[in-house]
Structure formats: structure tokens, C-alpha cells
Design an enzyme around this catalytic site. Structure first.
Site, PDB file in Angstrom:
ATOM      1  CB  SER A 233      -4.919  -1.819  -3.915  1.00 62.13           C
ATOM      2  OG  SER A 233      -5.652  -1.487  -2.784  1.00 62.13           O
ATOM      3  CB  CYS A 234      -3.605  -2.295   0.826  1.00 60.96           C
ATOM      4  SG  CYS A 234      -3.402  -0.532   0.483  1.00 60.96           S
ATOM      5  CG  ASP A 235      -3.571  -7.794  -0.374  1.00 62.92           C
ATOM      6  OD1 ASP A 235      -4.395  -8.400  -1.068  1.00 62.92           O
ATOM      7  OD2 ASP A 235      -2.495  -7.353  -0.821  1.00 62.92           O
TER       8      ASP A 235
ATOM      9  CD  GLU B 174      -7.324  -3.229   0.670  1.00 64.57           C
ATOM     10  OE1 GLU B 174      -6.365  -2.987  -0.080  1.00 64.57           O
ATOM     11  OE2 GLU B 174      -7.209  -3.649   1.819  1.00 64.57           O
TER      12      GLU B 174
END
Length: 420
Positions: A9-11, A96
Site C-alpha cells: 500500500s502507501c503511506d 490506503e
């Protein structure tokens, strides 16, 4: 049922005063997506819509509202929604992917990225954006393939929503959700549920549903992340994962977080926050939201992969901004493979001009040592110059609208010159 992919995923990060310097809110996000996916930076002006109008999102239509706010978005170029963005009122949202105990259905509904854009277009504060998202979630649900591929990549979503005054974390599991108002100055989200026992708002049936599934006994203190996922919440901030590493980096700089510090965090490769490989950081955003309403919010976007060799370029909302042509991908209308059934039978070339030039420049930076080093220094100098110019606007409170109307586009032109 599609098989669950490994959590990638992302942050997303936020720092509120006094953790952020200068009495400002600082927001940041890396969008980690399939390495070959193009992320574009696009602008849509405020608009009014006729009663009863329908709005086509990525997969489904929803009811349009009477007025939508101006937005600037960083988004995978094949879909309607966005990974991250801001609106003219200083609201910023990033989402996210999260997975948990609640099954993810295969039905097409609203993507988390659609919900990001809908929240930005329809709300002038962070909490109102939260309301917009949970109302749409209840009405339309979330679901659908989140990747431009015939292979299914599906997930539920968490969101970090900020404005000039406050920030909220909203985490979902199917139609159920919990929200936490950010206290203590800093907060980050990654690809796991992270709201534990501090729940400031929740779905009315959140606890009853968990009880009915046997996830919670109704006796011990309710912990959202522990109940709705498999996370050991006691270890979340100590185990080596991106969520933990992001938490440590925010706390390391607590009290002095600026746009530059946030960019540094997004560029951190050791932590995995700046992701490399099959999934990589394909776009990044940093926003500075001054608490004084007379000062402009400033939003920086890369529009290119790998923030370590990209330029964060500033954008300020003023009247008469034109479309950001050099960071807008080609469009294919009804012939787009995303629109046709079955979907994703082929993949058109969605690279915009900045992406193409940056792609060639990245090869030079990797392979031709002297020239690559020189080019990297030039783009770093360009970014420093832009940050300095923006700081001057915030310090002096003096905004020349004529000068900033093409601010982002001019920064892109300057970056392109370095690459050519």
C-alpha cells in the site's frame, strides 16, 4: 472470490502544530502502485450541476450534488478518482489499502480512490469530508478492481483527512467504519487498520456486528484494529513495518516538521516508505496548510515515480487556472479498455509528457554517473528554489495571483528543460 494479494500500500502522514513548525498543518503521501502505472496531476474547477444529474465514477454512477469544489488530484490515469489531492478550501485526503476479517466482495462499487475525490469535491472541512465518505459508503458500498489489469486486486480503505485546523483518520471494513480525531500532533496510516481504542465516531452497528461474528465478546474494551483485523495492536509501533517506521520518522522530527522534512520522509528508502520493485512509489504529495485563513495553502506534487529523483512542484488555488496539460495523460473516451466489458483486455499508453521525459532522465541518472549526478543536482536545486519562493509567500502574506495562476505548469516546464 479473488485471492488476497500480499499487503502493499502507501503511506500518508500529517503533522499538526506544535509538531509542525510555524503554526501550520503539514500533510504528505506516497502513492505506491504497480510500477508501470502512470500517475497524472490534474485540476478540475468548481462547478454547478443540474438537479438529478448522475456522475460516472470509475465503475458505477452516483447522484451528483448541486455544487462541487475546485480540486487538484494525483491519480492513476486510468480511473475517475484519486490516490490523493486537495481542494480550494484546504482539505487534503489520501487513502490506503487495508485488509481484515471482513470479506472483500467482487462486485463493482465505489473505489477508495473515488471516495477520495468525492470527499474533496463535496466538503469544505476535514470532518465534512469524513461525513461525505461514510454516507456514500453506506449508500453505494466499496469494491471493484483497483488495478488496470484482468487480475483482481481488491481491498478496503483507510483515509487520512486534514484541513487547516484538524485531521481525522477514517478506517473501513466493508460498510463498517471507525474514525479517530488526530491528537498529539502527528499521525500516519499505512496498509493496516490502526485505530485501536480511541474511537471518536463509528458506524452505529460497528460493535454489534463484531459481536455477531464472534470477533468481540462485548466485555473487554473494544479495539477496532484488533477486532476487525489480525493485527496485534500492542506491537504496531514497535514491529518493523512501514507503519512503525513512518511513526518513528514523524516522532523523530516532532516539533520541527516542515514541507522539506515531510518530503525527506517520503523519500526514505530504508524504511520502505519510498517503495521500489513491482510496486513502487508512482506519485507523491506534500501540502502546507497555514492556520491563518488569509494565507494560501500550498500543495506540492511530483507527478512522476520515485520522489528521490523527482521534483515536488507547487500548486496554489487561484481563479482561472487552466488544465495542467504536461501532467495530463491522453484520454480514450468510450474506447478506453476500462469502460468496455469485459474490462482491461488491453492497456493503452497513458504516459503524459512529464512522465516520458522523466522516464528517460531516470535512465540517465542510473547509468551515466557524471551526467546523472549533475541532472539530479539541477532538479534538487529547482525544488529548493520553489520551496524558498513558497516560504516567501507564506512569510509575507503577499500573493500575486497573476504570477501563481500558472505556478505548477511553469515549474513543470522548468523541470522539462533540465531533462532535455
Amino acid at each position: 472470490m479473488s485471492s488476497r494479494p500480499p499487503p502493499r500500500s502507501c503511506d500518508t502522514f500529517v503533522a499538526l502544530p506544535p509538531a509542525a513548525a510555524g503554526g501550520r498543518v503539514v500533510f504528505g503521501k506516497n502513492s505506491d502502485r504497480p510500477a508501470d502505472e502512470v500517475q497524472e496531476v490534474v485540476y478540475f474547477p468548481a462547478a454547478t450541476h443540474p438537479p438529478g444529474a448522475a456522475l460516472e465514477c470509475t465503475y458505477i454512477p452516483v447522484e451528483q450534488v448541486e455544487k462541487t469544489h475546485a480540486v487538484v488530484l494525483s491519480r492513476p490515469s486510468w480511473l475517475w478518482g484519486a490516490e490523493m489531492g486537495a481542494n480550494e478550501h484546504g482539505v487534503c485526503i489520501g487513502n490506503e489499502a487495508v485488509w481484515g476479517r471482513e470479506e472483500i466482495g467482487d462486485d463493482e462499487a465505489l473505489l477508495g480512490m473515488d471516495l477520495v475525490r468525492l470527499g474533496l469535491e463535496r466538503a469544505d472541512t476535514a470532518e465534512k469530508a469524513l461525513n461525505v465518505i461514510v454516507d456514500l459508503l453506506e449508500k453505494y458500498g466499496q469494491g471493484g478492481n483497483c488495478m488496470e489489469s484482468h487480475m483482481a486486486f481488491t481491498y478496503h480503505n483507510s483515509f487520512l483527512i486534514a484541513d487547516r485546523k484538524e485531521a481525522w483518520v477514517l478506517e473501513t471494513s466493508g460498510k463498517y467504519w471507525a474514525a479517530e480525531k488526530v491528537e498529539g500532533g502527528v499521525r500516519n496510516i499505512s496498509n493496516q487498520l490502526s485505530i485501536t481504542t480511541k474511537i471518536d465516531r463509528e458506524h452505529p452497528e460497528l460493535k454489534e456486528y463484531a459481536k455477531s461474528k464472534g470477533w468481540w465478546d462485548g466485555e473487554k474494551q473494544f479495539d477496532f484494529a484488533a477486532t476487525y483485523s489480525y493485527v496485534n495492536t500492542a506491537r504496531m509501533t514497535t514491529s518493523r513495518g512501514r507503519y512503525c517506521e513512518g511513526y518513528k520518522l514523524l516522532n523523530k522530527h516532532k516539533g520541527s516538521i516542515t514541507s522539506e522534512i515531510m518530503m525527506e520522509i517520503l523519500r526514505d528508502k530504508e524504511s520502505g516508505i519510498n517503495m521500489e520493485g513491482g510496486f513502487m512509489t508512482t506519485g507523491s504529495m506534500v501540502s502546507v496548510l497555514p492556520q491563518q485563513p488569509n494565507l494560501p495553502c500550498i500543495h506540492f506534487f511530483t507527478g512522476t515515480p520515485d520522489p528521490a529523483r523527482s521534483v515536488f512542484k507547487p500548486f496554489i488555488f487561484v481563479p482561472n487556472i487552466t488544465q495542467l496539460l504536461k501532467t495530463s495523460s491522453p484520454t480514450f473516451g468510450h474506447n478506453d479498455p476500462v469502460k468496455k466489458q469485459p474490462r482491461f483486455q488491453n492497456k493503452p499508453d497513458r504516459r503524459h509528457e512529464l512522465y516520458k521525459k522523466h522516464e528517460s532522465a531516470a535512465v540517465v541518472m542510473e547509468t551515466i554517473k557524471g551526467k546523472g549526478k549533475e541532472m539530479l543536482k539541477e532538479i534538487q536545486d529547482l525544488e529548493k528554489q520553489k520551496i524558498s519562493e513558497m516560504e516567501s509567500i507564506l512569510q509575507n502574506g503577499c500573493l500575486d495571483i497573476k504570477q501563481v495562476v500558472n505556478l505548477f505548469s511553469q515549474s513543470v516546464e522548468e523541470e522539462l528543460k533540465i531533462y532535455s
